[in-house]
Design a protein around this motif. Structure first.
Motif, PDB file in Angstrom:
ATOM      1  N   UNK A   1       0.836  -1.206   0.000  1.00 32.51           N
ATOM      2  CA  UNK A   1       0.000   0.000   0.000  1.00 32.51           C
ATOM      3  C   UNK A   1       0.867   1.251   0.000  1.00 32.51           C
ATOM      4  N   UNK A   2       1.955   1.238   0.756  1.00 29.04           N
ATOM      5  CA  UNK A   2       2.878   2.373   0.750  1.00 29.04           C
ATOM      6  C   UNK A   2       3.569   2.498  -0.608  1.00 29.04           C
ATOM      7  N   UNK A   3       4.030   1.374  -1.133  1.00 26.46           N
ATOM      8  CA  UNK A   3       4.744   1.395  -2.412  1.00 26.46           C
ATOM      9  C   UNK A   3       3.851   1.865  -3.552  1.00 26.46           C
ATOM     10  N   UNK A   4       2.561   1.600  -3.436  1.00 31.99           N
ATOM     11  CA  UNK A   4       1.618   1.978  -4.491  1.00 31.99           C
ATOM     12  C   UNK A   4       1.466   3.478  -4.644  1.00 31.99           C
ATOM     13  N   UNK A   5       2.037   4.252  -3.697  1.00 29.02           N
ATOM     14  CA  UNK A   5       2.042   5.707  -3.845  1.00 29.02           C
ATOM     15  C   UNK A   5       3.113   6.153  -4.839  1.00 29.02           C
ATOM     16  N   UNK A   6       3.843   5.219  -5.405  1.00 26.43           N
ATOM     17  CA  UNK A   6       4.857   5.560  -6.408  1.00 26.43           C
ATOM     18  C   UNK A   6       4.196   6.268  -7.589  1.00 26.43           C
ATOM     19  N   UNK A   7       4.895   7.237  -8.182  1.00 31.25           N
ATOM     20  CA  UNK A   7       4.330   7.929  -9.350  1.00 31.25           C
ATOM     21  C   UNK A   7       4.381   7.044 -10.589  1.00 31.25           C
ATOM     22  N   UNK A   8       3.485   7.308 -11.507  1.00 27.43           N
ATOM     23  CA  UNK A   8       3.513   6.639 -12.815  1.00 27.43           C
ATOM     24  C   UNK A   8       2.904   7.574 -13.842  1.00 27.43           C
ATOM     25  N   UNK A   9       3.340   7.459 -15.076  1.00 25.87           N
ATOM     26  CA  UNK A   9       2.853   8.336 -16.133  1.00 25.87           C
ATOM     27  C   UNK A   9       1.343   8.276 -16.265  1.00 25.87           C
ATOM     28  N   UNK A  10       0.684   9.421 -16.145  1.00 26.52           N
ATOM     29  CA  UNK A  10      -0.774   9.520 -16.222  1.00 26.52           C
ATOM     30  C   UNK A  10      -1.471   8.621 -15.206  1.00 26.52           C
TER      31      UNK A  10
END
Length: 243
Positions: free
Chosen positions: A49-58
């Protein structure tokens, strides 16, 4: 900030949070020996859940994660290690991970790591059997109780692979901050076909890497392995700053 909030207290909270993140980043290392202590599913869920805050294009969030523990992990380990022990030809990488042609300084860094590890293990040049045995430990997740398979849809492009890499980094730091250790394992991508069968992966998914997660065994000789890093001035240029 409201009028009732203490700015000094807010600053202290931010500083404490920054220190925690900094400690996790500085303390992270690739662990090559784990204890058998179990890791709860809830802990892995919190890390992801913490890692899912990673940015990704669009914000497309192109990563997928398959968490292996218990019997699922055992099946995957048995399949990979049996294949490796038999000397069966493995499937080629589903993607190009390393340089096609090695050159300085990358070749020297790779060799330095390899011989530092083998030196700790007492593995000499030409000791192929022991080299193979150490390589095979990759496919047992270095005895970690939990293994992650990180995948991406095959029709994604290079930008999405960058996004997945950022996500993987977030997993490693989040785990470290929660008192666990990790080892990212690109080697598992060479067993894409084997893992696809035992883990029931969708044909449209490509394994990017694995991640071993658990509690490090501090008594294992590999715990003494040091992996130096280039100083900032060795890889960064600063433009426009005053002298």
């Amino acid at each position: 900030m409201t009028k009732t909030e203490n700015p000094d207290r807010m600053t202290a909270a931010v500083a404490a949070a920054a220190a925690t993140v900094g400690q996790a980043m500085a303390g992270r290392r690739s662990t090559r020996a784990f204890r058998a202590d179990p890791v709860a599913r809830e802990t892995i869920e919190q890390i992801l859940a913490l890692a899912a805050r990673a940015p990704s294009g669009s914000n497309i969030q192109p990563w997928k994660v398959h968490v292996l523990a218990g019997e699922a992990r055992a099946r995957a380990v048995a399949a990979m290690t049996a294949d490796h022990s038999a000397g069966s030809p493995r499937a080629s990488w589903g993607y190009t991970y390393y340089p096609v042609k090695w050159r300085a300084p990358y070749q020297e860094r790779r060799r330095a790591l390899g011989w530092s590890l083998y030196g700790l293990l007492g593995i000499g040049r030409g000791d192929v059997d022991r080299m193979q045995a150490q390589e095979r430990r990759n496919y047992a997740f270095f005895d970690a109780p939990v293994g992650l398979l990180i995948t991406i849809d095959r029709d994604m492009e290079q930008g999405s692979w960058v996004d997945v890499g950022i996500f993987v980094g977030q997993v490693l730091i989040a785990a470290e901050a929660m008192g666990l250790q990790t080892c990212p394992q690109a080697a598992l991508a060479t067993y894409d076909d084997v893992l696809r069968e035992v883990a029931g992966l969708d044909p449209g998914e490509q394994i990017v890497c694995g991640i071993a997660i658990g509690h490090a065994d501090p008594d294992d000789v590999t715990a003494r392995l040091e992996t130096p890093r280039e100083p900032v001035e060795g890889f960064a240029r600063f433009l426009g700053f005053p002298d």
